[in-house]
Design a protein around this motif. Structure first.
Motif, PDB file in Angstrom:
ATOM      1  N   ALA A 321       0.833  -1.198   0.000  1.00 25.08           N
ATOM      2  CA  ALA A 321       0.000   0.000   0.000  1.00 25.08           C
ATOM      3  C   ALA A 321       0.871   1.254   0.000  1.00 25.08           C
ATOM      4  O   ALA A 321       0.596   2.230  -0.718  1.00 25.08           O
ATOM      5  CB  ALA A 321      -0.925  -0.012   1.220  1.00 25.08           C
ATOM      6  N   LEU A 322       1.940   1.232   0.788  1.00 18.41           N
ATOM      7  CA  LEU A 322       2.874   2.362   0.826  1.00 18.41           C
ATOM      8  C   LEU A 322       3.555   2.538  -0.528  1.00 18.41           C
ATOM      9  O   LEU A 322       3.740   3.670  -1.007  1.00 18.41           O
ATOM     10  CB  LEU A 322       3.917   2.121   1.920  1.00 18.41           C
ATOM     11  N   LYS A 323       3.896   1.415  -1.157  1.00 16.18           N
ATOM     12  CA  LYS A 323       4.556   1.440  -2.463  1.00 16.18           C
ATOM     13  C   LYS A 323       3.713   2.180  -3.505  1.00 16.18           C
ATOM     14  O   LYS A 323       4.249   2.928  -4.336  1.00 16.18           O
ATOM     15  CB  LYS A 323       4.823  -0.004  -2.915  1.00 16.18           C
ATOM     16  N   TYR A 324       2.388   1.974  -3.461  1.00 15.84           N
ATOM     17  CA  TYR A 324       1.514   2.570  -4.476  1.00 15.84           C
ATOM     18  C   TYR A 324       0.744   3.787  -3.974  1.00 15.84           C
ATOM     19  O   TYR A 324      -0.061   4.357  -4.706  1.00 15.84           O
ATOM     20  CB  TYR A 324       0.533   1.507  -4.991  1.00 15.84           C
ATOM     21  N   GLY A 325       0.975   4.163  -2.703  1.00 10.84           N
ATOM     22  CA  GLY A 325       0.312   5.351  -2.173  1.00 10.84           C
ATOM     23  C   GLY A 325      -1.147   5.118  -1.823  1.00 10.84           C
ATOM     24  O   GLY A 325      -1.959   6.056  -1.915  1.00 10.84           O
ATOM     25  N   PHE A 326      -1.502   3.893  -1.404  1.00 15.54           N
ATOM     26  CA  PHE A 326      -2.875   3.565  -1.046  1.00 15.54           C
ATOM     27  C   PHE A 326      -3.058   3.562   0.474  1.00 15.54           C
ATOM     28  O   PHE A 326      -2.125   3.264   1.224  1.00 15.54           O
ATOM     29  CB  PHE A 326      -3.273   2.182  -1.591  1.00 15.54           C
ATOM     30  N   LYS A 327      -4.246   3.881   0.908  1.00 13.03           N
ATOM     31  CA  LYS A 327      -4.565   3.915   2.335  1.00 13.03           C
ATOM     32  C   LYS A 327      -4.988   2.534   2.831  1.00 13.03           C
ATOM     33  O   LYS A 327      -5.691   1.802   2.132  1.00 13.03           O
ATOM     34  CB  LYS A 327      -5.693   4.920   2.579  1.00 13.03           C
ATOM     35  N   VAL A 328      -4.542   2.165   4.044  1.00 17.28           N
ATOM     36  CA  VAL A 328      -4.959   0.913   4.678  1.00 17.28           C
ATOM     37  C   VAL A 328      -5.889   1.245   5.841  1.00 17.28           C
ATOM     38  O   VAL A 328      -5.510   1.990   6.758  1.00 17.28           O
ATOM     39  CB  VAL A 328      -3.756   0.101   5.197  1.00 17.28           C
ATOM     40  N   CYS A 329      -7.083   0.693   5.800  1.00 18.06           N
ATOM     41  CA  CYS A 329      -8.089   0.939   6.834  1.00 18.06           C
ATOM     42  C   CYS A 329      -8.215  -0.298   7.723  1.00 18.06           C
ATOM     43  O   CYS A 329      -8.403  -1.412   7.230  1.00 18.06           O
ATOM     44  CB  CYS A 329      -9.446   1.223   6.202  1.00 18.06           C
ATOM     45  N   GLY A 330      -8.103  -0.118   9.048  1.00 15.25           N
ATOM     46  CA  GLY A 330      -8.283  -1.228   9.968  1.00 15.25           C
ATOM     47  C   GLY A 330      -7.032  -2.053  10.176  1.00 15.25           C
ATOM     48  O   GLY A 330      -5.924  -1.674   9.796  1.00 15.25           O
ATOM     49  N   SER A 331      -7.223  -3.234  10.780  1.00 14.40           N
ATOM     50  CA  SER A 331      -6.124  -4.146  11.091  1.00 14.40           C
ATOM     51  C   SER A 331      -6.706  -5.490  11.489  1.00 14.40           C
ATOM     52  O   SER A 331      -7.859  -5.575  11.929  1.00 14.40           O
ATOM     53  CB  SER A 331      -5.294  -3.579  12.250  1.00 14.40           C
ATOM     54  N   ASP A 333      -5.530  -6.977  13.989  1.00 10.69           N
ATOM     55  CA  ASP A 333      -5.349  -6.927  15.444  1.00 10.69           C
ATOM     56  C   ASP A 333      -6.490  -6.144  16.093  1.00 10.69           C
ATOM     57  O   ASP A 333      -6.551  -4.916  15.976  1.00 10.69           O
ATOM     58  CB  ASP A 333      -4.008  -6.254  15.760  1.00 10.69           C
ATOM     59  N   PRO A 334      -7.403  -6.820  16.797  1.00 10.94           N
ATOM     60  CA  PRO A 334      -8.537  -6.108  17.397  1.00 10.94           C
ATOM     61  C   PRO A 334      -8.117  -5.127  18.487  1.00 10.94           C
ATOM     62  O   PRO A 334      -8.738  -4.067  18.645  1.00 10.94           O
ATOM     63  CB  PRO A 334      -9.403  -7.240  17.972  1.00 10.94           C
ATOM     64  N   ASP A 335      -7.059  -5.462  19.210  1.00 10.48           N
ATOM     65  CA  ASP A 335      -6.589  -4.563  20.273  1.00 10.48           C
ATOM     66  C   ASP A 335      -6.105  -3.231  19.702  1.00 10.48           C
ATOM     67  O   ASP A 335      -6.311  -2.173  20.298  1.00 10.48           O
ATOM     68  CB  ASP A 335      -5.450  -5.217  21.072  1.00 10.48           C
ATOM     69  N   ALA A 336      -5.468  -3.295  18.545  1.00  8.87           N
ATOM     70  CA  ALA A 336      -4.953  -2.073  17.917  1.00  8.87           C
ATOM     71  C   ALA A 336      -6.090  -1.132  17.528  1.00  8.87           C
ATOM     72  O   ALA A 336      -5.900   0.089  17.437  1.00  8.87           O
ATOM     73  CB  ALA A 336      -4.124  -2.423  16.683  1.00  8.87           C
ATOM     74  N   ILE A 361     -10.899   3.594  10.771  1.00  7.38           N
ATOM     75  CA  ILE A 361      -9.681   3.621  11.591  1.00  7.38           C
ATOM     76  C   ILE A 361      -8.449   3.393  10.702  1.00  7.38           C
ATOM     77  O   ILE A 361      -8.320   2.362  10.053  1.00  7.38           O
ATOM     78  CB  ILE A 361      -9.716   2.533  12.692  1.00  7.38           C
ATOM     79  N   VAL A 362      -7.596   4.362  10.663  1.00 12.50           N
ATOM     80  CA  VAL A 362      -6.350   4.279   9.896  1.00 12.50           C
ATOM     81  C   VAL A 362      -5.196   4.386  10.895  1.00 12.50           C
ATOM     82  O   VAL A 362      -4.983   5.454  11.490  1.00 12.50           O
ATOM     83  CB  VAL A 362      -6.246   5.379   8.829  1.00 12.50           C
ATOM     84  N   LEU A 363      -4.472   3.300  11.081  1.00 13.91           N
ATOM     85  CA  LEU A 363      -3.382   3.278  12.051  1.00 13.91           C
ATOM     86  C   LEU A 363      -2.140   3.984  11.503  1.00 13.91           C
ATOM     87  O   LEU A 363      -1.853   3.916  10.302  1.00 13.91           O
ATOM     88  CB  LEU A 363      -3.009   1.831  12.405  1.00 13.91           C
ATOM     89  N   GLU A 364      -1.432   4.615  12.398  1.00 10.08           N
ATOM     90  CA  GLU A 364      -0.196   5.318  11.992  1.00 10.08           C
ATOM     91  C   GLU A 364       0.933   4.299  11.842  1.00 10.08           C
ATOM     92  O   GLU A 364       1.011   3.332  12.571  1.00 10.08           O
ATOM     93  CB  GLU A 364       0.170   6.348  13.054  1.00 10.08           C
TER      94      GLU A 364
END
Length: 364
Positions: A321-331, A333-336, A361-364
């Motif tokens: 996702a970082l390679k192509y500039g796309f956003k990742v939503c969620g995870s 990992d439920p705790d995260a 939710i978009v994690l840093e």
């Protein structure tokens, strides 16, 4: 020899006639109800809500819906059942397919491309098993040729080469469905369906009418909405979910993941990379939706070390996702995400509201 052959033929007839007959009559997964699926598509495309018939050829329904003159969406969601129940924003079409593998998602993109209906935005729902060995192959054989077509397009092959896939025979799909006519496991599921329905219900099983619903009715029964989102009405208790989750832990085998998942498949990583690159090259905005796993299962995955492939899958999703500039939503990992057991409707699905919360939710 002739008498032996005739005896074998007679035995086979005695054995298989009731099996085939039961499988045709009950047809528990609606494999042979093409007319029913077509009617569903027509009613949905006209703006109706329909009662879900249970299992059916979801790939066929996608083809019918996307090719409809009424189809007009700027955003499309692809993935497995983890995306089907989320109340996405208005103007979003849900092209999810139960148990979707990578090639199933690519097949949906192929249907959109072949109909000249590629959207402005695609949300890709990724599951823990998507980069596992053998999880690249499609499960929905009725649309398999669209995956071959789209992969050819993404690889930059000549248009004539790509279009040949669309003209290819559907014989493989027909043979697979035909084989179920003689399947004893399908016979068992068909028999169970008849036993639940009762003798008086057999005529309705044969007829398989499509029932439209009001918005109020759709809140209490399994339903499909015009954008193909589904209603979630089967909410399990925490006790039921824990029982199922701890069973997988005790058996050291998780559904879809098996008894081990040490590493991800290089071939599937390359397939996913090609898919993302293809969408980037088309100028389509892409977001990747990663749905949280049930806490008991994710804790087990972290503790045992036998399912490191799940952790590596999310890491790879984020790298590409970082390679192509796309956003990742969620995870996964439920705790995260701050999720608890209350956020789940069953061991493998978030509640609709939590599914939408997961998306934001978009994690840093």
């Amino acid at each position: 020899m002739k008498k032996l052959f005739l005896k074998c033929l007679l035995l086979a007839a005695v054995l298989y006639i009731p099996v085939v007959g039961m499988n045709i009559v009950a047809d528990s997964a609606n494999l042979f109800r093409g007319k029913m699926v077509k009617e569903m598509g027509e009613l949905l495309s006209a703006g109706n809500i329909v009662n879900s018939p249970g299992d059916f050829d979801e790939g066929d329904l996608q083809k019918i819906m996307i090719s409809s003159d009424a189809y007009d969406y700027d955003t499309v969601v692809i993935g497995s059942s983890s995306v089907l129940y989320v109340p996405w924003e208005e103007g979003t079409y849900v092209a999810g397919l139960s148990g979707s593998y990578l090639k199933d998602m690519i097949a949906v993109i192929g249907i959109l491309e072949s109909e000249n209906k590629l959207p402005k935005k695609i949300i890709i729902g990724m599951d823990p098993w998507n980069l596992k060995e053998d999880s690249g192959e499609g499960r929905h054989t009725s649309i398999a040729k669209y995956a071959d077509y789209e992969l050819s397009v993404m690889k930059g092959e000549p248009a004539k080469t790509s279009e040949k896939y669309l003209k290819s025979s559907d014989l493989g799909n027909l043979l697979e469905k035909g084989g179920e006519l003689f399947s004893f496991s399908y016979f068992q599921s068909s028999l169970k369906l008849i036993m639940r329905t009762g003798i008086k219900g057999i005529p309705s099983l044969v007829k398989k009418e499509v029932v439209t619903l009001s918005e109020e009715e759709a809140l209490s029964v399994p339903a499909l909405y015009p954008n193909l989102r589904r209603s979630e009405v089967n909410f399990e208790s925490e006790y039921e979910m824990d029982n199922e989750a701890y069973y997988y832990v005790a058996e050291h085998s998780i559904m879809y993941l098996g008894d081990r998942f040490d590493d991800i498949s290089k071939d599937n990583v390359e397939l996913f990379d090609l898919m993302l690159k293809g969408l980037k090259d088309k100028g389509i905005e892409v977001e990747i939706y990663v749905s949280a796993m049930y806490p008991v299962l994710y804790d087990f995955i972290e503790e045992t070390g036998d399912y490191d492939g799940v952790i590596k899958t999310e890491e790879t999703i984020r790298e590409l996702a970082l390679k192509y500039g796309f956003k990742v939503c969620g995870s996964f990992d439920p705790d995260a995400l701050g999720f608890s057991k209350e956020d789940f409707s069953d061991v493998f699905h978030l509640t609709p509201d939590s599914g939408l919360k997961n998306y934001y939710i978009v994690l840093e």
